[in-house]
Design a protein around this motif. Structure first.
Motif, PDB file in Angstrom:
ATOM      1  N   SER A   1       0.777  -1.228   0.000  1.00 30.38           N
ATOM      2  CA  SER A   1       0.000   0.000   0.000  1.00 30.38           C
ATOM      3  C   SER A   1       0.807   1.276   0.000  1.00 30.38           C
ATOM      4  CB  SER A   1      -0.895  -0.036   1.231  1.00 30.38           C
ATOM      5  OG  SER A   1      -1.112   1.217   1.731  1.00 30.38           O
TER       6      SER A   1
ATOM      7  N   MET B   1     -11.063   3.091  -0.507  1.00 31.87           N
ATOM      8  CA  MET B   1     -11.919   2.093  -1.111  1.00 31.87           C
ATOM      9  C   MET B   1     -13.219   2.749  -1.578  1.00 31.87           C
ATOM     10  SD  MET B   1      -9.743  -0.113  -0.670  1.00 31.87           S
ATOM     11  CE  MET B   1     -10.646  -1.302  -1.634  1.00 31.87           C
TER      12      MET B   1
ATOM     13  N   ASP C   1     -16.908  -0.961  -0.542  1.00 34.36           N
ATOM     14  CA  ASP C   1     -15.821  -1.670   0.128  1.00 34.36           C
ATOM     15  C   ASP C   1     -15.294  -2.825  -0.708  1.00 34.36           C
ATOM     16  OD1 ASP C   1     -15.769  -0.053   2.414  1.00 34.36           O
ATOM     17  OD2 ASP C   1     -17.388  -1.190   3.329  1.00 34.36           O
ATOM     18  N   GLN C   2     -15.395  -2.752  -2.002  1.00 33.87           N
ATOM     19  CA  GLN C   2     -14.926  -3.820  -2.869  1.00 33.87           C
ATOM     20  C   GLN C   2     -13.409  -3.753  -3.004  1.00 33.87           C
ATOM     21  OE1 GLN C   2     -15.642  -4.170  -7.383  1.00 33.87           O
ATOM     22  NE2 GLN C   2     -17.246  -5.444  -6.491  1.00 33.87           N
ATOM     23  N   VAL C   3     -12.764  -4.918  -2.915  1.00 40.34           N
ATOM     24  CA  VAL C   3     -11.322  -4.996  -3.083  1.00 40.34           C
ATOM     25  C   VAL C   3     -10.981  -6.148  -4.015  1.00 40.34           C
ATOM     26  CG1 VAL C   3     -10.816  -4.052  -0.789  1.00 40.34           C
ATOM     27  CG2 VAL C   3     -10.952  -6.538  -1.103  1.00 40.34           C
TER      28      VAL C   3
ATOM     29  N   GLU D   1      -8.447  -9.141  -4.147  1.00 40.83           N
ATOM     30  CA  GLU D   1      -7.552  -9.933  -3.314  1.00 40.83           C
ATOM     31  C   GLU D   1      -6.496 -10.597  -4.187  1.00 40.83           C
ATOM     32  OE1 GLU D   1      -7.733  -9.819  -0.152  1.00 40.83           O
ATOM     33  OE2 GLU D   1      -9.773 -10.035   0.623  1.00 40.83           O
TER      34      GLU D   1
ATOM     35  N   SER E   1      -3.119  -1.261  -1.904  1.00 43.21           N
ATOM     36  CA  SER E   1      -3.871  -0.831  -0.731  1.00 43.21           C
ATOM     37  C   SER E   1      -3.409  -1.536   0.540  1.00 43.21           C
ATOM     38  CB  SER E   1      -5.366  -1.092  -0.936  1.00 43.21           C
ATOM     39  OG  SER E   1      -5.851  -0.351  -2.025  1.00 43.21           O
TER      40      SER E   1
ATOM     41  N   ARG F   1      -3.956  -6.395  -1.310  1.00 39.12           N
ATOM     42  CA  ARG F   1      -5.271  -5.927  -1.728  1.00 39.12           C
ATOM     43  C   ARG F   1      -5.147  -4.690  -2.591  1.00 39.12           C
ATOM     44  NH1 ARG F   1      -8.444  -7.019   4.078  1.00 39.12           N
ATOM     45  NH2 ARG F   1      -9.217  -9.084   3.480  1.00 39.12           N
ATOM     46  N   TYR F   2      -6.062  -4.579  -3.563  1.00 38.38           N
ATOM     47  CA  TYR F   2      -6.046  -3.492  -4.535  1.00 38.38           C
ATOM     48  C   TYR F   2      -7.453  -2.957  -4.713  1.00 38.38           C
ATOM     49  CZ  TYR F   2      -1.608  -5.739  -5.414  1.00 38.38           C
ATOM     50  OH  TYR F   2      -0.374  -6.289  -5.238  1.00 38.38           O
ATOM     51  N   ARG F   3      -7.543  -1.722  -5.161  1.00 35.77           N
ATOM     52  CA  ARG F   3      -8.850  -1.123  -5.402  1.00 35.77           C
ATOM     53  C   ARG F   3      -9.513  -1.691  -6.650  1.00 35.77           C
ATOM     54  NH1 ARG F   3      -5.252   2.627  -3.685  1.00 35.77           N
ATOM     55  NH2 ARG F   3      -4.562   2.946  -5.815  1.00 35.77           N
TER      56      ARG F   3
ATOM     57  N   VAL G   1      -9.333  -2.653   5.552  1.00 36.02           N
ATOM     58  CA  VAL G   1      -8.551  -3.131   4.416  1.00 36.02           C
ATOM     59  C   VAL G   1      -7.255  -3.763   4.906  1.00 36.02           C
ATOM     60  CG1 VAL G   1      -7.312  -2.426   2.336  1.00 36.02           C
ATOM     61  CG2 VAL G   1      -9.544  -1.428   2.856  1.00 36.02           C
TER      62      VAL G   1
ATOM     63  N   SER H   1     -13.501 -13.050   3.485  1.00 32.37           N
ATOM     64  CA  SER H   1     -13.444 -12.571   2.102  1.00 32.37           C
ATOM     65  C   SER H   1     -13.447 -13.809   1.220  1.00 32.37           C
ATOM     66  CB  SER H   1     -12.159 -11.756   1.878  1.00 32.37           C
ATOM     67  OG  SER H   1     -11.908 -11.579   0.493  1.00 32.37           O
TER      68      SER H   1
END
Length: 285
Positions: free
Chosen positions: A25, A62, A66-68, A70, A103, A128-130, A173, A219
């Motif tokens: 991140s 985010m 709240d979507q990420v 993985e 992230s 984790r990424y946007r 996150v 998740s």
């Protein structure tokens, strides 16, 4: 752990390893025993004595859902490699925290590999990424490629990666230091119907409801990078407050088996590894 038929891993050639290492991140970490004040430019989450500070501008926060994205990578470091070489790889991956596209990222030794058929994996990276675009930006970044070529390829015998899109439903996150994380990868039997795969996802997604006092959040999702996943199509993460809660779940043997039996007949292979989020020191800043 489900005891089901498993397939041997396919050996990856060195050139195919390059695309499956990750990053972290645009967060910096401040060690302090004082409460950090919230400012217009930062969002602060206090985890014991560790403050994770990240920009709250639209490019690094985010979405409202709240979507990420993985990203989980498992590494099999050659047993003849010096421990210092494995740590050099993990440290190099963790150093990518400064990349704008990331992230969250953590990397280190696996706490426990619960799948005897897949016992060669020794380390993991979770990030984790946007968006999927951010993940692609990370994997193609020159800094990432340098770590892979110089630190990873010389010591890794095997590697696999799984990517999926998940909704964190308001969860953090960045998992809290000391959290225990159980990563479960599922390979459905060949030829199962779409509704049967949906049933697997439904059951897996409902695990937290069966153990609300132990599991902090989950998740899960369907892998969108099949070329790198060795046939594993579904990814699932359970996050516990700590190792004590993780071990308490294992003590609930009969209750856990009831959940497994709901989808056991639909699965060919299951891979389960545990990991503990490290408490960072000033040397990590």
């Amino acid at each position: 752990m489900l005891s089901v038929k498993s397939l041997p891993f396919f050996q990856l050639q060195p050139h195919s390893l390059r695309s499956v290492f990750l990053s972290t991140s645009r967060s910096r970490i401040i060690l302090s025993d004082k409460t950090t004040q919230r400012s217009p430019l930062t969002t602060v989450s206090v985890f014991r004595d560790v403050h994770f500070v990240s920009r709250s501008c639209s490019s690094s926060t985010m979405s409202s859902s709240d979507q990420v994205v993985e990203h989980l990578v498992l590494f099999a470091v050659n047993r003849d490699a010096a421990p210092s070489k494995a740590e050099e790889l993990m440290s190099g991956l963790r150093s990518l925290v400064s990349l704008d596209s990331v992230s969250h990222l953590t990397a280190g030794p696996i706490f426990k590999n619960r799948s005897s058929s897949f016992g060669n994996f020794t380390h993991l990276l979770h990030s984790r990424y946007r968006t999927k675009s951010d993940l692609n930006s990370y994997t193609s970044d020159p800094a990432h490629i340098k770590v892979v070529k110089e630190c990873g390829l010389p010591i890794c015998d095997d590697i696999m990666a799984v990517d999926w899109v998940a909704d964190l439903a308001g969860s953090a996150v960045v998992p809290r230091p000391g959290s225990a994380m159980r990563f479960t990868l599922l390979k459905p039997k060949e030829g199962i119907r779409a509704e049967e795969k949906a049933e697997i996802i439904r059951v897996v997604g409902g695990i937290k409801e069966s153990f609300p006092e132990l599991i902090k959040h989950v998740s899960f999702g369907e892998n969108f990078s099949p070329a790198r996943a060795k046939g594993f199509e579904l990814g699932f993460i359970s996050i516990f407050p700590g190792v004590k809660e993780l071990e308490a779940l294992d003590a609930e043997g009969e209750k856990v088996e009831v959940q497994k039996d709901k989808v056991r007949h639909l699965l060919e292979s299951v891979l389960v590894v545990d990991y503990v989020m490290p408490f960072l020191s000033s040397s990590n800043i």
